[in-house]
Design an enzyme around this catalytic site. Structure first.
Site, short mmCIF file in Angstrom:
data_model
loop_
_atom_site.label_atom_id
_atom_site.label_comp_id
_atom_site.label_asym_id
_atom_site.label_seq_id
_atom_site.Cartn_x
_atom_site.Cartn_y
_atom_site.Cartn_z
N HIS A 1 85.83 43.68 -0.19
CA HIS A 1 85.03 44.37 -1.12
C HIS A 1 83.54 44.38 -0.91
CE1 HIS A 1 84.80 46.71 -5.04
NE2 HIS A 1 83.61 45.60 -5.16
N GLU A 2 83.04 43.33 -1.08
CA GLU A 2 81.61 43.23 -0.81
C GLU A 2 81.26 43.91 0.68
OE1 GLU A 2 80.03 42.92 -3.23
OE2 GLU A 2 81.69 42.09 -4.65
N HIS B 1 80.81 47.65 0.33
CA HIS B 1 79.46 47.98 -0.29
C HIS B 1 78.45 48.19 0.92
CE1 HIS B 1 80.40 48.35 -4.39
NE2 HIS B 1 80.76 47.03 -4.47
N HIS C 1 76.61 51.24 2.17
CA HIS C 1 75.03 51.41 2.55
C HIS C 1 74.64 52.16 3.88
CE1 HIS C 1 70.98 49.09 2.52
NE2 HIS C 1 70.99 50.43 2.14
#
Length: 233
Positions: free
Chosen positions: A102-103, A106, A110
């Site tokens: 999940h991270e 991100h 980006h």
């Protein structure tokens, strides 16, 4: 005189959000704890999976580090660092892999210039100021009978609400990217997809609760402002 300094009937507006917040917190804790005890068949740690997902997406300028605390995982877009809690960084469970991916979602957002994330990052300072200044301005406005200050407080808090609203698609998109990355690389088997989705869905529910709380808090401020104006006549 404003009659609600000692009894504020508008608190009832927040009740649905409070109930959802308690449920969401319990849900994420129990779901994470449950799948933290279920080892992923791949046998890799969350940090190993994170680095491989980043590599497969051509992202070589994001480092993966361990941070303290539990469920304290996050991606820092300014420093390009993916920080994972000890249970995720060193863990080999389905929960660890889901959170780490999940991270990474991100970080991928980006890297590709995902518009909602870029917009959220842009309004972070405004949302921070808004959440800090809103209530002081609003209640000072009521005390001084200044509609201008009270209205300014409401407008400041609106920035925090917008931030919460834009956070929802950012988080759900990161979870979708996480599952796709884990499946695509063969880090989880078809029967492990469900548990990973459960972990990520439970985590997303906390953002839903936070958004609902922000919206209802804004409605409460508007209701208080209306009651004040009615009583002031």
């Amino acid at each position: 005189m404003f009659p609600f300094w000692f009894y504020d009937p508008t608190w009832i507006i927040l009740l649905p959000a409070l109930v959802l917040a308690f449920y969401a917190q319990a849900k994420v804790s129990t779901t994470f704890e449950r799948y933290l005890r279920v080892p992923a068949r791949i046998g890799l740690t969350g940090s190993e999976v994170a680095r491989e997902i980043l590599r497969r997406n051509g992202i070589y300028d994001v480092s993966v580090e361990m941070t303290g605390g539990r469920l304290s995982d996050y991606y820092d877009p300014r420093r390009k660092v993916l920080r994972l809690s000890p249970e995720v960084y060193n863990g080999r469970s389905l929960a660890a892999l889901g959170v780490a991916a999940h991270e990474c979602g991100h970080a991928i957002q980006h890297d590709v210039g995902y518009v909602p994330l870029a917009f959220r990052n842009t309004i972070v300072p405004l949302a921070g100021i808004g959440s800090q200044m809103a209530f002081p301005l609003f209640f000072i406005g009521l005390l001084l009978s200044s509609e201008f200050l009270a209205t300014l407080g409401i407008l400041f808090f609106s920035a925090a609400v917008i931030f919460q609203l834009i956070t929802l698609p950012v988080e759900y998109n990161a979870s979708s990217r996480a599952v796709a990355a884990l499946e695509g690389a063969g880090f989880i088997t078809p029967d492990e997809v469900g548990p990973v989705r459960s972990v990520l869905s439970a985590a997303a529910l906390t953002y839903v609760a936070a958004t609902l709380m922000a919206i209802l808090q804004l409605l409460r401020l508007i209701a208080l402002f209306g009651l004040y104006n009615r009583d002031d006549r």
